[in-house]
Design a protein around this motif. Structure first.
Motif, short mmCIF file in Angstrom:
data_model
loop_
_atom_site.label_atom_id
_atom_site.label_comp_id
_atom_site.label_asym_id
_atom_site.label_seq_id
_atom_site.Cartn_x
_atom_site.Cartn_y
_atom_site.Cartn_z
N MET A 146 0.87 -1.20 0.00
CA MET A 146 0.00 0.00 0.00
C MET A 146 0.89 1.23 0.00
O MET A 146 1.81 1.37 0.81
CB MET A 146 -0.91 -0.01 1.24
N ARG A 147 0.64 2.17 -0.90
CA ARG A 147 1.44 3.38 -0.99
C ARG A 147 0.79 4.47 -0.12
O ARG A 147 -0.40 4.76 -0.24
CB ARG A 147 1.51 3.84 -2.45
N LEU A 148 1.56 5.06 0.80
CA LEU A 148 1.07 6.07 1.72
C LEU A 148 1.90 7.34 1.61
O LEU A 148 2.99 7.34 1.01
CB LEU A 148 1.12 5.56 3.16
N ILE A 197 4.44 0.74 1.99
CA ILE A 197 4.34 -0.09 3.20
C ILE A 197 3.48 -1.29 2.83
O ILE A 197 2.31 -1.13 2.45
CB ILE A 197 3.74 0.69 4.37
N THR A 198 4.07 -2.47 2.97
CA THR A 198 3.37 -3.68 2.52
C THR A 198 2.09 -3.92 3.31
O THR A 198 1.01 -4.09 2.74
CB THR A 198 4.29 -4.89 2.62
N GLU A 199 2.18 -3.96 4.62
CA GLU A 199 1.01 -4.22 5.46
C GLU A 199 0.98 -3.19 6.58
O GLU A 199 1.47 -3.43 7.68
CB GLU A 199 1.07 -5.64 6.04
N PRO A 200 0.42 -2.01 6.33
CA PRO A 200 0.36 -1.01 7.40
C PRO A 200 -0.51 -1.48 8.56
O PRO A 200 -1.50 -2.20 8.35
CB PRO A 200 -0.25 0.21 6.71
N ALA A 201 -0.12 -1.11 9.76
CA ALA A 201 -0.91 -1.50 10.94
C ALA A 201 -2.29 -0.85 10.88
O ALA A 201 -2.46 0.25 10.34
CB ALA A 201 -0.17 -1.08 12.21
N GLU A 202 -3.29 -1.53 11.42
CA GLU A 202 -4.63 -0.97 11.45
C GLU A 202 -4.64 0.32 12.26
O GLU A 202 -3.97 0.44 13.28
CB GLU A 202 -5.61 -1.98 12.06
#
Length: 560
Positions: free
Chosen positions: A1-3, A14-19
């Motif tokens: 996911m691009r942030l 960031i592949t798996e950003p924290a909730e």
């Protein structure tokens, strides 16, 4: 996911950003939005109008103590079809797991109250913003000058009133799946998208389905969405849509259709479904069904409502109120179905059937049926003329029970007729007649008729030499083609030397009295609902046996 890094205002992967570790923007697209390509060049992006939204999103995210933010304009590479497809399929989840959704209402003047202007906001009219309202647990609303105007969940009661979305869903998006499919569709009925395909793509999260994006497929996208929904639910309210009545849709009158397939063509056809709920509170009808190359396949019992419609009614198991007592059979909502030579279609698509206490209804036997998925305008006209060359049964002068018919695919029980297909059909009826007061004493006759070369009919009783051959044919001939591809009645069953005619008569010895049962069948031209067809009339009578009989005790008559 691009942030976006909210401090450096730079993109990070960031592949798996924290909730709940990022803020997310919800807005309506306008001129000079910053794409991912524009974002790479600081001088270019800072001159674009859309960059102001990005800066404000990052500023508000920092105020919430969040290091990251997500903005759809610059965080998705829309030149990559694979990335775009992944983003659209993931978007509901991204909004749901955000810490806060920042809703920017660019058309909301700072001097107007939120309660007065928000119901007219352009943001409420866009298709994509539906999931952006439902999915996040927290959303903050800002006007055109970035003044704070309110927060979800505190605004949930007001938002539910304005949007017709259940307040429970606004509080917790996981309760979506307790709401009938038809009612969920109604939330999108008056929303618009720039691309027609996005009418479907923006609803994936609302129904918990995934599908590939195929821009260029047009309205086919909404059809595919419904097919995906069918795979995930047995909720029949998906079929409770209504077409826009003639004269109100802006469609040319010649394009209006009196017959449709079972699937809707756009979310706007669910506009009247916002009251739908299970027929009995917390009780759901569970039916297994699937989509095949013949349409929607389901085993169900259709309902006949004489005096109201000659079409069939399909009970969808939902109502427009949920307080019906369990000892009542009223209140359910259904759709009208017409039998055609190629399966069922929706008739009267501009309305739904609502079960009323004053109407007599009969539940037919459960059968496996197919309902066409869609029906083009050019296909609707032949259905209007589907009674041409049909065979209508008139058994008023020969009361009997119709034990079986063939081909069942062309049999319309409500109208008591066989539909025609192609150049003509062979039709068969197994009839049972009650003989006197003894319910155990019956007479069976097999009536066969053909409209292939010329109209002919034939009668067989159980002792007839051809009875076994005819019954064997009926038990093995399962396909419609067995009755319409060739005149098999003449080719396989009737004697080569016979010369059948449209009038057939036979006599049978009454087993309980000294009388003969006389049966006459006549297949003759007829008109049904203004269309030329055939009528099969059956006449039943009795006569006393004459004194002269043959060795079997039966008079020398035309025995069948």
């Amino acid at each position: 996911m691009r942030l976006i890094d909210t401090e450096a205002i730079e993109l990070v992967q960031i592949t798996e950003p924290a909730e709940y570790s990022y803020a997310i923007l919800s807005h309506t697209w306008e001129d000079e939005e910053v794409s991912i390509q524009d974002f790479q060049y600081r001088d270019r992006r800072e001159k674009m109008k859309g960059f102001d939204k990005i800066k404000w999103t990052c500023r508000l995210a920092l105020e919430h103590g969040l290091r990251y933010a997500w903005v759809d304009t610059c965080c998705i590479d829309k030149t990559s079809s694979a990335e775009l497809s992944e983003a659209i399929n993931s978007m509901f989840m991204w909004y749901m797991t955000s810490a806060v959704c920042i809703v920017y209402l660019s058309d909301h003047p700072p001097q107007l109250s939120f309660e007065d202007h928000f119901p007219r906001s352009r943001w409420l009219k866009r298709g994509w913003t539906l999931q952006e309202l439902i999915a996040p647990r927290t959303a903050e609303f800002y006007d055109a000058a970035w003044n704070f105007r309110g927060r979800k969940p505190e605004l949930n009661s007001f938002l539910a009133h304005v949007t017709n979305i259940d307040e429970a869903v606004l509080h917790n998006s996981q309760t979506l799946f307790d709401v009938p499919v038809g009612r969920r569709m109604s939330w999108a009925a008056r929303r618009q998208t720039t691309r027609v395909e996005d009418q479907a793509y923006c609803l994936l999260g609302i129904f918990g389905v995934n599908m590939p994006m195929i821009y260029g497929e047009g309205a086919r996208a909404f059809m595919r969405l419904q097919e995906e929904i069918v795979k995930e639910t047995n909720d029949l309210s998906l079929f409770a849509w209504t077409d826009i009545p003639p004269g109100l849709s802006g469609t040319e009158s010649w394009m209006q259709q009196n017959y449709r397939g079972i699937f809707a063509r756009s979310p706007r056809e669910f506009a009247n479904c916002h009251h739908l709920r299970p027929r009995i509170k917390d009780a759901f009808l569970t039916k297994e069904f699937m989509v095949t190359n013949k349409g929607l396949r389901i085993e169900t019992a259709l309902v006949s409502v004489p005096g109201v419609t000659q079409d069939y009614v399909w009970n969808l198991g939902v109502s427009e109120r949920d307080d019906w007592p369990k000892d009542s059979v009223e209140g359910w909502v259904g759709v009208y179905l017409a039998k055609t030579a190629n399966g069922y279609v929706r008739s009267r698509p501009y309305s739904l059937f609502r079960a009323e206490p004053q109407w007599r209804r009969y539940r037919n036997d459960g059968n496996l049926i197919h309902i066409r998925k869609d029906l083009r305008a050019l296909e609707s006209e032949p259905i209007e003329n589907r009674y041409q060359k049909a065979i209508c049964l008139n058994f008023e002068r020969a009361p009997c029970h119709i034990a079986a018919v063939a081909p069942p695919q062309l049999w319309d029980q409500n109208r008591m007729l066989f539909l025609n297909q192609g150049q003509g059909i062979n039709a068969y009826m197994l009839l049972r007649f009650s003989l006197g007061d003894d319910s155990n004493s019956t007479l069976q006759l097999l009536i066969a008729c053909s409209t292939m070369v010329k109209p002919v009919c034939y009668i067989w009783a159980e002792h007839h030499p051809l009875w076994s051959s005819a019954m064997e044919f009926l038990n093995t001939a399962r396909e419609v083609s067995d009755y319409v591809a060739a005149d098999y009645l003449r080719l396989q069953l009737l004697p080569r030397t016979s010369d059948p005619s449209p009038v057939e008569a036979c006599s049978i010895r009454h087993p309980l009295s000294n009388a003969m049962i006389n049966v006459q069948a006549v297949l003759q031209p007829h008109v049904f609902e203004g269309q030329p067809c055939y009528a099969l009339e059956l006449v039943l009578g009795q006569s006393l046996l004459p004194n002269t009989t043959n060795g079997r005790g039966i008079s020398d008559m035309n025995l069948c």
